[in-house]
Design an enzyme around this catalytic site. Structure first.
Site, PDB file in Angstrom:
ATOM      1  N   ASP A   1       0.851  -1.205   0.000  1.00  0.00           N
ATOM      2  CA  ASP A   1       0.000   0.000   0.000  1.00  0.00           C
ATOM      3  C   ASP A   1       0.886   1.255   0.000  1.00  0.00           C
ATOM      4  O   ASP A   1       0.860   2.028   0.942  1.00  0.00           O
ATOM      5  CB  ASP A   1      -0.944   0.000   1.222  1.00  0.00           C
ATOM      6  CG  ASP A   1      -0.203   0.000   2.552  1.00  0.00           C
ATOM      7  OD1 ASP A   1       0.968  -0.427   2.598  1.00  0.00           O
ATOM      8  OD2 ASP A   1      -0.778   0.475   3.550  1.00  0.00           O
TER       9      ASP A   1
ATOM     10  N   ASP B   1       6.864   1.071   1.881  1.00  0.00           N
ATOM     11  CA  ASP B   1       6.501   0.110   0.822  1.00  0.00           C
ATOM     12  C   ASP B   1       7.337   0.394  -0.428  1.00  0.00           C
ATOM     13  O   ASP B   1       7.764  -0.534  -1.123  1.00  0.00           O
ATOM     14  CB  ASP B   1       5.025   0.251   0.421  1.00  0.00           C
ATOM     15  CG  ASP B   1       4.076   0.038   1.576  1.00  0.00           C
ATOM     16  OD1 ASP B   1       3.529  -1.053   1.727  1.00  0.00           O
ATOM     17  OD2 ASP B   1       3.880   1.003   2.352  1.00  0.00           O
TER      18      ASP B   1
ATOM     19  N   ASN C   1      -2.272   2.821   3.508  1.00  0.00           N
ATOM     20  CA  ASN C   1      -1.706   4.136   3.835  1.00  0.00           C
ATOM     21  C   ASN C   1      -2.526   5.266   3.216  1.00  0.00           C
ATOM     22  O   ASN C   1      -2.624   6.352   3.763  1.00  0.00           O
ATOM     23  CB  ASN C   1      -0.259   4.222   3.356  1.00  0.00           C
ATOM     24  CG  ASN C   1       0.674   3.437   4.253  1.00  0.00           C
ATOM     25  OD1 ASN C   1       0.493   3.403   5.471  1.00  0.00           O
ATOM     26  ND2 ASN C   1       1.650   2.784   3.664  1.00  0.00           N
TER      27      ASN C   1
ATOM     28  N   THR D   1       2.910  -6.098   2.857  1.00  0.00           N
ATOM     29  CA  THR D   1       3.418  -4.938   3.604  1.00  0.00           C
ATOM     30  C   THR D   1       2.308  -3.903   3.793  1.00  0.00           C
ATOM     31  O   THR D   1       2.580  -2.714   3.999  1.00  0.00           O
ATOM     32  CB  THR D   1       4.638  -4.302   2.890  1.00  0.00           C
ATOM     33  OG1 THR D   1       4.218  -3.819   1.612  1.00  0.00           O
ATOM     34  CG2 THR D   1       5.770  -5.288   2.711  1.00  0.00           C
TER      35      THR D   1
ATOM     36  N   PHE E   1      -0.683  -0.754  12.546  1.00  0.00           N
ATOM     37  CA  PHE E   1      -1.563  -0.247  11.481  1.00  0.00           C
ATOM     38  C   PHE E   1      -2.035  -1.321  10.498  1.00  0.00           C
ATOM     39  O   PHE E   1      -3.231  -1.427  10.210  1.00  0.00           O
ATOM     40  CB  PHE E   1      -0.856   0.887  10.710  1.00  0.00           C
ATOM     41  CG  PHE E   1      -1.674   1.410   9.562  1.00  0.00           C
ATOM     42  CD1 PHE E   1      -2.676   2.348   9.765  1.00  0.00           C
ATOM     43  CD2 PHE E   1      -1.473   0.939   8.271  1.00  0.00           C
ATOM     44  CE1 PHE E   1      -3.451   2.823   8.709  1.00  0.00           C
ATOM     45  CE2 PHE E   1      -2.237   1.400   7.209  1.00  0.00           C
ATOM     46  CZ  PHE E   1      -3.225   2.340   7.434  1.00  0.00           C
ATOM     47  N   ASN E   2      -1.118  -2.113   9.918  1.00  0.00           N
ATOM     48  CA  ASN E   2      -1.525  -3.056   8.858  1.00  0.00           C
ATOM     49  C   ASN E   2      -2.552  -4.066   9.349  1.00  0.00           C
ATOM     50  O   ASN E   2      -3.426  -4.493   8.588  1.00  0.00           O
ATOM     51  CB  ASN E   2      -0.309  -3.819   8.299  1.00  0.00           C
ATOM     52  CG  ASN E   2       0.565  -2.933   7.446  1.00  0.00           C
ATOM     53  OD1 ASN E   2       0.138  -1.887   6.973  1.00  0.00           O
ATOM     54  ND2 ASN E   2       1.809  -3.357   7.255  1.00  0.00           N
TER      55      ASN E   2
ATOM     56  N   HIS F   1       9.850   0.081   8.211  1.00  0.00           N
ATOM     57  CA  HIS F   1       9.157  -1.193   8.441  1.00  0.00           C
ATOM     58  C   HIS F   1       9.177  -2.162   7.242  1.00  0.00           C
ATOM     59  O   HIS F   1       9.574  -3.318   7.363  1.00  0.00           O
ATOM     60  CB  HIS F   1       7.675  -0.936   8.755  1.00  0.00           C
ATOM     61  CG  HIS F   1       7.411   0.053   9.825  1.00  0.00           C
ATOM     62  ND1 HIS F   1       7.607  -0.213  11.156  1.00  0.00           N
ATOM     63  CD2 HIS F   1       6.935   1.335   9.780  1.00  0.00           C
ATOM     64  CE1 HIS F   1       7.259   0.836  11.889  1.00  0.00           C
ATOM     65  NE2 HIS F   1       6.859   1.796  11.073  1.00  0.00           N
ATOM     66  N   ASP F   2       8.656  -1.715   6.101  1.00  0.00           N
ATOM     67  CA  ASP F   2       8.278  -2.670   5.049  1.00  0.00           C
ATOM     68  C   ASP F   2       9.434  -3.374   4.331  1.00  0.00           C
ATOM     69  O   ASP F   2       9.245  -4.505   3.847  1.00  0.00           O
ATOM     70  CB  ASP F   2       7.372  -1.978   4.028  1.00  0.00           C
ATOM     71  CG  ASP F   2       6.007  -1.673   4.620  1.00  0.00           C
ATOM     72  OD1 ASP F   2       5.655  -2.279   5.647  1.00  0.00           O
ATOM     73  OD2 ASP F   2       5.282  -0.834   4.059  1.00  0.00           O
TER      74      ASP F   2
END
Ligand code: BDR
Ligand code: CA
Length: 310
Positions: free
Chosen positions: A11, A16, A40, A124, A165-166, A239-240
């Site tokens: 996203d 990402d 996102n 992700t 969040f995800n 993160h991703d």
């Protein structure tokens, strides 16, 4: 070298975008397609964001737009971090590429069923596309080698005190995936919050001096600023790219098998990944949860990934 077949479901999203960059030219990976989901930002924004990154990097990978809504709840976005476009910061040339006609969910089903070998699903973003594909055609399950995701946390959340969040953006979808019986590697906030992109990292990547490095610096300019505004830290947690880096160099993460339950019932803790770290419940382990990350090795992996763009 045998390349691992993956579908990258994302996203974009600044981190990402770096995950795409890292996977895009990795000799260890063969990307069958990039599927995009609402997360996102809206699907109308995350889809062109993915295309812009690919066009800029001259990566000829098909993009499939997927679900614009979570399975059950109302959609949420992360404009506080990723801006109103979902990818604020970099300025891209005019977008000439378009998404494929096929929906991401039918692409996932078709490509898994037609693949001779099992495929690794890398997610992700919210897990809506994958969960929908599993519900539409459970025959795909045997073709999923492993789900490797950025999401969840056994510590603190980032969208509520309890949830990441995800997962919180579509906990029902995560519930479907975590109860699918397929092997799962979960790279959650517990490790991604150690991959902090401090200014010296941005400078290091900037010194590479190619187009990927420029995009990295432009992305991190926005991302690190908003991460500081929202969470107070100097370097934004990248993160991703962590699950992608793990597939390239598995020693980057240390994992521990745990029973993981996705909370879809509670109001306060909706979207929490309840990880039985100590095995109190004596239940079967359902996921390999990342408990530590070799941070220097992760940045070396990112640098090598960026250097592949000339
Ligand atoms: C996750 O949420 C999104 O904002 C990021 O792209 C990442 O996938 C971190 O919680
Ligand atoms: Ca994401």
């Amino acid at each position: 070298m045998k390349r691992r077949k993956i579908i990258l479901d994302c996203d974009p999203g600044h981190d990402d975008a770096v995950a795409i960059m890292l996977a895009g030219r990795a000799p260890e990976l063969e990307i069958l397609g990039i599927t995009v989901v609402s997360g996102n930002q809206t699907i109308e924004k995350t889809s062109p964001n993915a295309l812009n990154v690919l066009q800029y990097l001259e990566l000829d990978i098909p993009v499939y737009a997927g679900c614009g809504q979570p399975m059950v709840r109302k959609r949420i976005h992360a404009a506080d971090i990723h801006g109103s476009s979902g990818l604020d910061g970099p300025v891209f040339p005019e977008l000439k590429r378009t998404v494929e006609e096929e929906h991401a969910v039918t692409f996932i089903i078709r490509s898994l069923l037609s693949s001779e070998e099992a495929v690794t699903m890398v997610t992700t973003g919210p897990m809506t596309n994958l969960a929908m594909a599993m519900r539409m055609n459970p025959g795909i399950l045997d073709k999923i080698e492993r789900i490797v995701l950025m999401g969840g946390s056994y510590g603190n959340g980032n969208i509520t005190p309890a949830a990441e969040f995800n997962i919180a953006a579509d906990a029902e979808a995560a519930y479907v995936c975590f109860n699918s019986g397929r092997p799962i590697t979960m790279a959650g906030l517990d490790v991604t919050r150690k991959a902090l992109c401090f200014p010296e990292i941005v400078e290091r990547m900037g010194r590479i001096g190619n187009k990927a490095s420029k995009l990295f610096v432009d992305l991190m300019g926005h991302f690190c600023r908003t991460q500081k505004e929202v969470f107070g830290w100097e370097g934004g947690p990248l993160h991703d790219p962590v699950p992608v880096a793990y597939l390239i160099d598995p020693d980057i993460l240390k994992t521990k098998a745990m029973n993981v339950e996705i909370d879809i019932r509670s109001e306060q803790s909706y979207g929490r990944t309840n990880c039985d770290y100590f095995g109190y419940l004596h239940r079967e382990a359902t996921a390999d949860v990342a408990v530590d990350i070799q941070v220097e090795r992760f940045w070396d992996c990112i640098e090598s990934g960026l250097r592949r763009y000339g």
